[in-house]
Design a protein around this motif. Structure first.
Motif, PDB file in Angstrom:
ATOM      1  N   THR A   6      45.843  45.049  32.749  1.00  0.00           N
ATOM      2  CA  THR A   6      44.951  45.777  33.639  1.00  0.00           C
ATOM      3  C   THR A   6      43.569  45.856  33.002  1.00  0.00           C
ATOM      4  O   THR A   6      43.442  46.256  31.849  1.00  0.00           O
ATOM      5  N   HIS A   7      42.561  45.455  33.755  1.00  0.00           N
ATOM      6  CA  HIS A   7      41.175  45.530  33.301  1.00  0.00           C
ATOM      7  C   HIS A   7      40.475  46.624  34.087  1.00  0.00           C
ATOM      8  O   HIS A   7      40.550  46.653  35.311  1.00  0.00           O
ATOM      9  N   GLU A   8      39.800  47.515  33.396  1.00  0.00           N
ATOM     10  CA  GLU A   8      39.115  48.610  34.061  1.00  0.00           C
ATOM     11  C   GLU A   8      37.614  48.393  34.167  1.00  0.00           C
ATOM     12  O   GLU A   8      36.941  49.093  34.914  1.00  0.00           O
ATOM     13  N   CYS A  29      36.294  41.918  33.004  1.00  0.00           N
ATOM     14  CA  CYS A  29      37.026  42.181  34.247  1.00  0.00           C
ATOM     15  C   CYS A  29      38.302  41.362  34.329  1.00  0.00           C
ATOM     16  O   CYS A  29      39.206  41.688  35.095  1.00  0.00           O
ATOM     17  N   GLY A  30      38.393  40.262  33.565  1.00  0.00           N
ATOM     18  CA  GLY A  30      39.586  39.421  33.571  1.00  0.00           C
ATOM     19  C   GLY A  30      39.598  38.354  34.643  1.00  0.00           C
ATOM     20  O   GLY A  30      40.563  37.615  34.770  1.00  0.00           O
ATOM     21  N   LEU A  31      38.529  38.232  35.417  1.00  0.00           N
ATOM     22  CA  LEU A  31      38.512  37.288  36.537  1.00  0.00           C
ATOM     23  C   LEU A  31      37.723  36.013  36.269  1.00  0.00           C
ATOM     24  O   LEU A  31      37.744  35.090  37.078  1.00  0.00           O
ATOM     25  N   THR A  43      31.424  40.341  40.172  1.00  0.00           N
ATOM     26  CA  THR A  43      30.697  40.844  41.336  1.00  0.00           C
ATOM     27  C   THR A  43      31.634  41.213  42.483  1.00  0.00           C
ATOM     28  O   THR A  43      31.296  42.069  43.296  1.00  0.00           O
ATOM     29  N   VAL A  44      32.838  40.603  42.529  1.00  0.00           N
ATOM     30  CA  VAL A  44      33.784  40.943  43.602  1.00  0.00           C
ATOM     31  C   VAL A  44      34.389  42.326  43.400  1.00  0.00           C
ATOM     32  O   VAL A  44      34.996  42.871  44.317  1.00  0.00           O
ATOM     33  N   THR A  45      34.221  42.924  42.224  1.00  0.00           N
ATOM     34  CA  THR A  45      34.787  44.248  41.955  1.00  0.00           C
ATOM     35  C   THR A  45      33.853  45.384  42.360  1.00  0.00           C
ATOM     36  O   THR A  45      34.226  46.547  42.267  1.00  0.00           O
ATOM     37  N   ALA A  46      32.658  45.059  42.830  1.00  0.00           N
ATOM     38  CA  ALA A  46      31.634  46.073  43.116  1.00  0.00           C
ATOM     39  C   ALA A  46      32.091  47.119  44.127  1.00  0.00           C
ATOM     40  O   ALA A  46      31.699  48.287  44.027  1.00  0.00           O
ATOM     41  N   ASP A  47      32.922  46.736  45.083  1.00  0.00           N
ATOM     42  CA  ASP A  47      33.332  47.695  46.112  1.00  0.00           C
ATOM     43  C   ASP A  47      34.729  48.270  45.875  1.00  0.00           C
ATOM     44  O   ASP A  47      35.287  48.930  46.739  1.00  0.00           O
ATOM     45  N   GLU A  48      35.284  48.057  44.685  1.00  0.00           N
ATOM     46  CA  GLU A  48      36.573  48.660  44.368  1.00  0.00           C
ATOM     47  C   GLU A  48      36.425  50.172  44.234  1.00  0.00           C
ATOM     48  O   GLU A  48      35.436  50.664  43.706  1.00  0.00           O
TER      49      GLU A  48
END
Length: 70
Positions: A6-8, A29-31, A43-48
């Motif tokens: 898990t990456h936070e 992020c691990g991605l 950048t895809v994690t911005a709206d998490e």
């Protein structure tokens, strides 16, 4: 043996530019497809949402993500 990590973090870590020529960013992020270096996939994690765990299919930022129960 498989292991899920898990990456936070939602952004990379910069390595001190005084230690080398130019900026180097390490993926947190691990991605990234260019691990250990950042390729901008975070950048895809911005709206998490905070407090929600997401699973990216095949650990790929181009694939669908789903919230998961821990």
């Amino acid at each position: 043996m498989a292991r899920e990590v898990t990456h936070e973090e939602r952004e990379p870590t910069a390595i001190d530019p005084d230690d080398h020529d130019g900026d180097i960013y390490v993926c947190q992020c691990g991605l990234s497809d260019d691990k250990p270096f950042c390729d901008g996939a975070h950048t895809v994690t911005a709206d998490e949402e905070d407090g929600v765990v997401y699973k990216y299919e095949d650990d790929d930022s181009d694939q669908p993500r789903q919230p998961v129960d821990e």
